[in-house]
Structures are given as C-alpha cells and as structure tokens.
Design a protein around this motif. Sequence first.
Motif, PDB file in Angstrom:
ATOM      1  N   ALA A  23      68.423  83.115  89.770  1.00 38.72           N
ATOM      2  CA  ALA A  23      68.877  81.999  90.592  1.00 38.72           C
ATOM      3  C   ALA A  23      70.360  82.165  90.887  1.00 38.72           C
ATOM      4  O   ALA A  23      71.105  82.734  90.083  1.00 38.72           O
ATOM      5  CB  ALA A  23      68.637  80.671  89.881  1.00 38.72           C
ATOM      6  N   VAL A  24      70.770  81.662  92.046  1.00 36.87           N
ATOM      7  CA  VAL A  24      72.162  81.744  92.476  1.00 36.87           C
ATOM      8  C   VAL A  24      72.618  80.345  92.878  1.00 36.87           C
ATOM      9  O   VAL A  24      71.892  79.623  93.574  1.00 36.87           O
ATOM     10  CB  VAL A  24      72.321  82.713  93.666  1.00 36.87           C
ATOM     11  N   VAL A  25      73.832  79.990  92.448  1.00 34.13           N
ATOM     12  CA  VAL A  25      74.423  78.707  92.821  1.00 34.13           C
ATOM     13  C   VAL A  25      75.742  78.973  93.526  1.00 34.13           C
ATOM     14  O   VAL A  25      76.593  79.705  93.016  1.00 34.13           O
ATOM     15  CB  VAL A  25      74.676  77.809  91.599  1.00 34.13           C
ATOM     16  N   VAL A  26      75.928  78.367  94.688  1.00 29.00           N
ATOM     17  CA  VAL A  26      77.166  78.502  95.448  1.00 29.00           C
ATOM     18  C   VAL A  26      77.939  77.193  95.352  1.00 29.00           C
ATOM     19  O   VAL A  26      77.441  76.141  95.777  1.00 29.00           O
ATOM     20  CB  VAL A  26      76.893  78.850  96.921  1.00 29.00           C
ATOM     21  N   THR A  27      79.156  77.268  94.798  1.00 32.63           N
ATOM     22  CA  THR A  27      79.985  76.067  94.641  1.00 32.63           C
ATOM     23  C   THR A  27      81.375  76.283  95.240  1.00 32.63           C
ATOM     24  O   THR A  27      82.338  75.644  94.822  1.00 32.63           O
ATOM     25  CB  THR A  27      80.143  75.688  93.155  1.00 32.63           C
ATOM     26  N   VAL A  28      81.493  77.181  96.201  1.00 34.58           N
ATOM     27  CA  VAL A  28      82.808  77.521  96.753  1.00 34.58           C
ATOM     28  C   VAL A  28      83.412  76.361  97.535  1.00 34.58           C
ATOM     29  O   VAL A  28      82.700  75.575  98.162  1.00 34.58           O
ATOM     30  CB  VAL A  28      82.738  78.763  97.670  1.00 34.58           C
TER      31      VAL A  28
ATOM     32  N   ARG B 186      65.815  82.099  94.447  1.00 36.20           N
ATOM     33  CA  ARG B 186      66.235  80.707  94.189  1.00 36.20           C
ATOM     34  C   ARG B 186      67.713  80.524  94.485  1.00 36.20           C
ATOM     35  O   ARG B 186      68.578  81.170  93.904  1.00 36.20           O
ATOM     36  CB  ARG B 186      65.932  80.350  92.740  1.00 36.20           C
ATOM     37  N   LEU B 187      68.011  79.597  95.396  1.00 34.29           N
ATOM     38  CA  LEU B 187      69.379  79.341  95.822  1.00 34.29           C
ATOM     39  C   LEU B 187      69.655  77.841  95.806  1.00 34.29           C
ATOM     40  O   LEU B 187      68.914  77.060  96.391  1.00 34.29           O
ATOM     41  CB  LEU B 187      69.598  79.884  97.239  1.00 34.29           C
ATOM     42  N   VAL B 188      70.744  77.456  95.141  1.00 39.77           N
ATOM     43  CA  VAL B 188      71.210  76.075  95.145  1.00 39.77           C
ATOM     44  C   VAL B 188      72.641  76.076  95.658  1.00 39.77           C
ATOM     45  O   VAL B 188      73.478  76.853  95.186  1.00 39.77           O
ATOM     46  CB  VAL B 188      71.144  75.445  93.737  1.00 39.77           C
ATOM     47  N   VAL B 189      72.918  75.224  96.635  1.00 42.17           N
ATOM     48  CA  VAL B 189      74.237  75.208  97.269  1.00 42.17           C
ATOM     49  C   VAL B 189      74.832  73.807  97.208  1.00 42.17           C
ATOM     50  O   VAL B 189      74.191  72.825  97.586  1.00 42.17           O
ATOM     51  CB  VAL B 189      74.146  75.679  98.736  1.00 42.17           C
ATOM     52  N   GLN B 190      76.078  73.727  96.724  1.00 44.61           N
ATOM     53  CA  GLN B 190      76.817  72.475  96.718  1.00 44.61           C
ATOM     54  C   GLN B 190      77.442  72.266  98.090  1.00 44.61           C
ATOM     55  O   GLN B 190      78.297  73.021  98.519  1.00 44.61           O
ATOM     56  CB  GLN B 190      77.911  72.497  95.655  1.00 44.61           C
ATOM     57  N   SER B 191      77.005  71.225  98.777  1.00 43.30           N
ATOM     58  CA  SER B 191      77.561  70.867 100.073  1.00 43.30           C
ATOM     59  C   SER B 191      78.357  69.578  99.900  1.00 43.30           C
ATOM     60  O   SER B 191      79.101  69.442  98.927  1.00 43.30           O
ATOM     61  CB  SER B 191      76.436  70.722 101.101  1.00 43.30           C
ATOM     62  N   SER B 192      78.217  68.628 100.793  1.00 36.87           N
ATOM     63  CA  SER B 192      78.946  67.363 100.685  1.00 36.87           C
ATOM     64  C   SER B 192      78.183  66.267 101.412  1.00 36.87           C
ATOM     65  O   SER B 192      77.592  66.508 102.469  1.00 36.87           O
ATOM     66  CB  SER B 192      80.339  67.506 101.303  1.00 36.87           C
ATOM     67  N   LEU B 193      78.216  65.069 100.843  1.00 40.09           N
ATOM     68  CA  LEU B 193      77.639  63.943 101.557  1.00 40.09           C
ATOM     69  C   LEU B 193      78.433  63.715 102.841  1.00 40.09           C
ATOM     70  O   LEU B 193      79.660  63.791 102.857  1.00 40.09           O
ATOM     71  CB  LEU B 193      77.672  62.687 100.687  1.00 40.09           C
TER      72      LEU B 193
ATOM     73  N   GLY C 101      65.147  81.318 104.621  1.00 38.06           N
ATOM     74  CA  GLY C 101      63.829  81.724 104.142  1.00 38.06           C
ATOM     75  C   GLY C 101      63.750  81.807 102.629  1.00 38.06           C
ATOM     76  O   GLY C 101      62.717  82.199 102.073  1.00 38.06           O
ATOM     77  N   LEU C 102      64.823  81.420 101.919  1.00 39.21           N
ATOM     78  CA  LEU C 102      64.848  81.450 100.461  1.00 39.21           C
ATOM     79  C   LEU C 102      64.336  80.124  99.896  1.00 39.21           C
ATOM     80  O   LEU C 102      64.069  79.174 100.636  1.00 39.21           O
ATOM     81  CB  LEU C 102      66.280  81.702  99.982  1.00 39.21           C
ATOM     82  N   ASP C 103      64.199  80.064  98.584  1.00 33.65           N
ATOM     83  CA  ASP C 103      63.795  78.833  97.901  1.00 33.65           C
ATOM     84  C   ASP C 103      65.056  78.019  97.614  1.00 33.65           C
ATOM     85  O   ASP C 103      65.633  78.093  96.527  1.00 33.65           O
ATOM     86  CB  ASP C 103      63.050  79.155  96.609  1.00 33.65           C
TER      87      ASP C 103
END
Length: 204
Positions: free
Chosen positions: A62-67, A95-102, A141-143
Amino acid sequence: MKITVIGVSTGTGALLASLAHEQGHEVTALSRRGAAPAGARALSGDALAPGIAAEAVAGADAVVVTVGGAKGVPHQRAAVTRAVVTAMQAAGARRLVVQSSLGAGDSGSQLPGIVGWAMKTLLAKPLADHDEQESAVVESGLDWTLVRPTGLTNGHASGAWRALEPSEQGTLRGSISRSDLAALLLDVLADDSTIGRKLGVSAR
C-alpha cells in the motif's frame, strides 16, 4: 503490511510512518530530506526525479501520499501524485490512499455555507492543486481512497473522528488533529470497504 509513505518530513506523513512502524508494519518513507522515524526505511529524494518514485513503491502492499505544496511550485501535489500513480502502475502495486483537502472536488457541500465560500475564495490555488491531484487518483485504475480533512491541528490524538462521503447528509466543521488523521489513514489502508470512496473527515 509493507507501507510506503510519500511525504514524511513533517506533519501527518511523519506521524503516519511512526504509527505504522509502531504497529508492526514495514515502512518505507520518502522525503526530500530523507526523514523517517526510527525503524523505517528512509529514502531521500524528489518523487518527480527519475526512478525515485519507482524505488519507493517497489514491493509495497500500500502507498499513502501526504505531500503538501511547495513554495513557488504550482500543482506540486498533483505532479507528485501522478508520478506515484505511474510508478505503482508499472510495479503492479494496487492500494493507494491520498490525503487531499475538504473543499476539493465534489466536497463543497460538506462545508457549512460561509465556510465553503471562504475556502473556495481564499484557498483557490491549493484547492485547484488538490482537484488535479484527485483527478489523477480517480482515473488511475488503482484501488484508491481519497481522504479530505478539514483544518489540521497539532493537538493530541482523541481517537475519535467523523467521516462523511459527499452523498451523505451533514456537514463537517472545525478541524482534526494530525495525530487523529494519521490513525484514520492507517485504518483506511486496512479497510477494503473504503476503496473507491472520498471521505471528508473532521474531529467528532
């Protein structure tokens, strides 16, 4: 689980990498300065440089992007996220989880009236970066899962938060501590029911 965290110099990424290691996960941490909590594999470099993102995601479950954004660099979050997506596709990582913003994408309805207007007006440039970032994720196309926090604080972890999708009734207000957001991101990684979802989050 083998977890790669992209963006761990400070803030949520650093807290997430530390928490994941404490819970027994094998952590690879990528940052420009090579910062990483004790016990994690530290990689130093720019995710946009040739081969760096590929090295970071190799073998990851799994990969998490929090940049965050970079001064003087427009659409930094989107560019890094696209590089990570391309590297994951080539490596067969899913598996990819990305921190975006409201406030990004279709989450405007989750902000109470005047707050939503103010964010769209005052934070137009960073939100445009997040919009582009989210498009890269959704089209990958990722999870994937997008996590959209409200305002962030350095407060202590409460262990409680509220998560809503744009299709659900209700609004999110206030803020969430980076410690709670890190814990939520780790929970999301292990929860396949969050795949393909866009979660707005705040303190409970």
